[in-house]
Design a protein around this motif. Structure first.
Motif, PDB file in Angstrom:
ATOM      1  N   LEU A 272      44.560  35.948  48.942  1.00 23.68           N
ATOM      2  CA  LEU A 272      43.234  36.481  48.210  1.00 23.68           C
ATOM      3  C   LEU A 272      42.087  36.156  48.799  1.00 23.68           C
ATOM      4  N   ALA A 273      42.021  34.764  49.292  1.00 25.04           N
ATOM      5  CA  ALA A 273      40.945  34.164  49.825  1.00 25.04           C
ATOM      6  C   ALA A 273      40.385  34.803  51.186  1.00 25.04           C
ATOM      7  N   ALA A 274      41.383  34.954  51.930  1.00 21.82           N
ATOM      8  CA  ALA A 274      41.307  35.573  53.208  1.00 21.82           C
ATOM      9  C   ALA A 274      40.669  37.005  52.979  1.00 21.82           C
ATOM     10  N   ARG A 275      40.614  37.666  51.945  1.00 21.14           N
ATOM     11  CA  ARG A 275      40.177  39.106  51.647  1.00 21.14           C
ATOM     12  C   ARG A 275      38.916  38.753  50.815  1.00 21.14           C
ATOM     13  N   GLY A 276      38.305  37.645  51.111  1.00 26.28           N
ATOM     14  CA  GLY A 276      37.092  37.231  50.346  1.00 26.28           C
ATOM     15  C   GLY A 276      36.947  37.276  48.793  1.00 26.28           C
ATOM     16  N   ILE A 277      38.172  37.010  48.166  1.00 22.12           N
ATOM     17  CA  ILE A 277      38.205  36.897  46.726  1.00 22.12           C
ATOM     18  C   ILE A 277      38.236  35.245  46.305  1.00 22.12           C
ATOM     19  N   HIS A 278      37.343  34.811  45.310  1.00 20.05           N
ATOM     20  CA  HIS A 278      37.055  33.612  45.096  1.00 20.05           C
ATOM     21  C   HIS A 278      38.298  33.257  43.894  1.00 20.05           C
TER      22      HIS A 278
ATOM     23  N   GLY B 149      33.046  37.518  39.339  1.00 22.42           N
ATOM     24  CA  GLY B 149      31.618  37.679  39.746  1.00 22.42           C
ATOM     25  C   GLY B 149      31.392  37.354  41.048  1.00 22.42           C
ATOM     26  N   PRO B 150      31.734  36.102  41.641  1.00 29.42           N
ATOM     27  CA  PRO B 150      31.445  35.866  42.985  1.00 29.42           C
ATOM     28  C   PRO B 150      32.350  36.915  44.001  1.00 29.42           C
ATOM     29  N   SER B 151      33.519  37.172  43.520  1.00 29.61           N
ATOM     30  CA  SER B 151      34.495  38.032  44.368  1.00 29.61           C
ATOM     31  C   SER B 151      33.865  39.507  44.454  1.00 29.61           C
ATOM     32  N   GLY B 152      32.961  39.947  43.574  1.00 23.89           N
ATOM     33  CA  GLY B 152      32.488  41.285  43.666  1.00 23.89           C
ATOM     34  C   GLY B 152      33.455  42.231  42.930  1.00 23.89           C
TER      35      GLY B 152
ATOM     36  N   LEU C 104      43.187  46.619  35.916  1.00 21.34           N
ATOM     37  CA  LEU C 104      42.587  47.540  36.940  1.00 21.34           C
ATOM     38  C   LEU C 104      41.900  46.872  37.627  1.00 21.34           C
ATOM     39  N   TRP C 105      41.783  46.792  39.018  1.00 15.70           N
ATOM     40  CA  TRP C 105      40.578  45.885  39.731  1.00 15.70           C
ATOM     41  C   TRP C 105      39.808  46.999  40.656  1.00 15.70           C
ATOM     42  N   PHE C 106      38.573  46.682  40.503  1.00 12.14           N
ATOM     43  CA  PHE C 106      37.442  47.573  40.992  1.00 12.14           C
ATOM     44  C   PHE C 106      36.469  46.760  41.650  1.00 12.14           C
TER      45      PHE C 106
ATOM     46  N   ASP D 265      39.316  45.403  27.586  1.00 13.42           N
ATOM     47  CA  ASP D 265      38.561  44.282  27.865  1.00 13.42           C
ATOM     48  C   ASP D 265      37.815  44.465  29.196  1.00 13.42           C
ATOM     49  N   VAL D 266      36.533  43.932  29.525  1.00 14.22           N
ATOM     50  CA  VAL D 266      35.948  44.127  30.702  1.00 14.22           C
ATOM     51  C   VAL D 266      35.628  42.624  31.308  1.00 14.22           C
ATOM     52  N   ARG D 267      36.133  42.312  32.461  1.00 13.34           N
ATOM     53  CA  ARG D 267      36.201  41.067  32.991  1.00 13.34           C
ATOM     54  C   ARG D 267      34.986  41.272  34.620  1.00 13.34           C
ATOM     55  N   GLY D 268      33.738  40.850  34.405  1.00 13.65           N
ATOM     56  CA  GLY D 268      33.001  40.922  35.347  1.00 13.65           C
ATOM     57  C   GLY D 268      32.256  39.819  35.712  1.00 13.65           C
ATOM     58  N   VAL D 269      30.864  39.859  35.841  1.00  9.93           N
ATOM     59  CA  VAL D 269      30.002  38.505  35.858  1.00  9.93           C
ATOM     60  C   VAL D 269      30.331  37.392  34.882  1.00  9.93           C
TER      61      VAL D 269
END
Length: 274
Positions: free
Chosen positions: A23-29, A72-75, A116-118, A138-142
């Motif tokens: 995941l980290a290699a794809r920019g996901i924190h 959040g930091p993962s966009g 569902l990941w966006f 539920d929504v998970r964002g910032v």
């Protein structure tokens, strides 16, 4: 004397550790949480990372830890479709606006659940919410986090990829629906529930822990965690964010991390929640 490289060390990682690196290699924190729970093993709000060496260190120390993602930091914006109620609400939304194919995770809940990941994109920020889109959504964002495969759900089942479709940008209609309308300022009156913002509610609960006299800190921590559950059930707080804040407050006043985690877990997962 030879020094092991990150590549050499990664070969000995657990499946969860390798998944975190992927995941980290794809920019996901990412960051580790205790298996079967959502209790962070690090201060995830500031320490979630894409750095391979840090991730290797974590999963060498905690090989069974689940893999959590800081949205959040993962966009990322993640829609949590919880059980039959969530599935019905999501079906109603997509019947009106159209289905969007995106990366999807099954969560392992007894009642069934999907994440569902966006991609968050460049639009206005989307914060955490509970039930704003409809019952069971539920929504998970910032400020939010989610678990990623192959983490263990508290049911004992694993999070799994339902599909690995490319991450879709968050549709405009969904961003708008996930953004609460501004609330009018109201004066509190005796006998009425306060309409304080989520930040103020959480800050007050954290302050209870930070100002607790010695000898009462564990009891005050439990009380605050019970209140987090009540506010989360009413859609005013996000459980994961609030738990992390309480854990940091407990650490600040000298409670051992393991003891604080047990106290909060007993409040969040115990009979009080039923």
């Amino acid at each position: 004397m030879s020094i092991a490289t990150g590549t050499d060390r990664s070969r000995n990682l657990s499946p969860n550790g390798r998944a975190a690196l992927g995941l980290a290699a794809r920019g996901i924190h990412v960051f580790p949480v205790r298996a079967g729970t959502k209790f962070p093993l690090v201060r995830w709000a500031t320490e979630a990372t894409t750095d391979p060496e840090t991730i290797i260190d974590w999963y060498t120390r905690w090989p069974a830890a689940s893999v959590a993602v800081a949205c959040g930091p993962s966009g990322l914006i993640v829609i949590d479709v919880d059980g039959p109620a969530g599935a019905e609400s999501w079906a109603a939304l997509t019947a009106q606006h159209g289905e969007v194919a995106t990366c999807t995770v099954t969560t392992g809940r007894d009642s069934g659940g999907r994440h569902l990941w966006f991609l968050a994109g460049d639009g206005p920020s989307v914060r955490n919410s509970a039930g704003l889109l409809g019952p069971g959504l539920d929504v998970r964002g910032v400020g939010g986090m989610v678990l990623s495969p192959p983490s263990v759900h508290r049911s004992g089942r694993h999070y799994e990829w339902a599909n690995r479709a490319p991450l879709a940008p968050l549709p405009d209609w969904l961003r708008q629906a996930a953004t609460p309308a501004p609330q009018p300022v109201r004066r509190a009156t005796p006998g009425r529930v306060s309409t304080a913002s989520a930040d103020k509610v959480l800050a007050a609960l954290v302050r209870v822990v930070l100002t607790a006299p010695e000898g009462t800190r564990n009891d005050r921590l439990f009380w605050s965690a019970v209140k987090v559950v009540e506010h989360a059930d009413a859609g005013r707080l996000d459980t994961e964010t609030s738990v992390d804040a309480l854990l940091r407050a407990a650490e600040a006043v000298g409670l051992p991390p393991a003891e604080a985690a047990r106290t909060i877990r007993s409040a969040v997962e115990g009979p009080v929640r039923a």
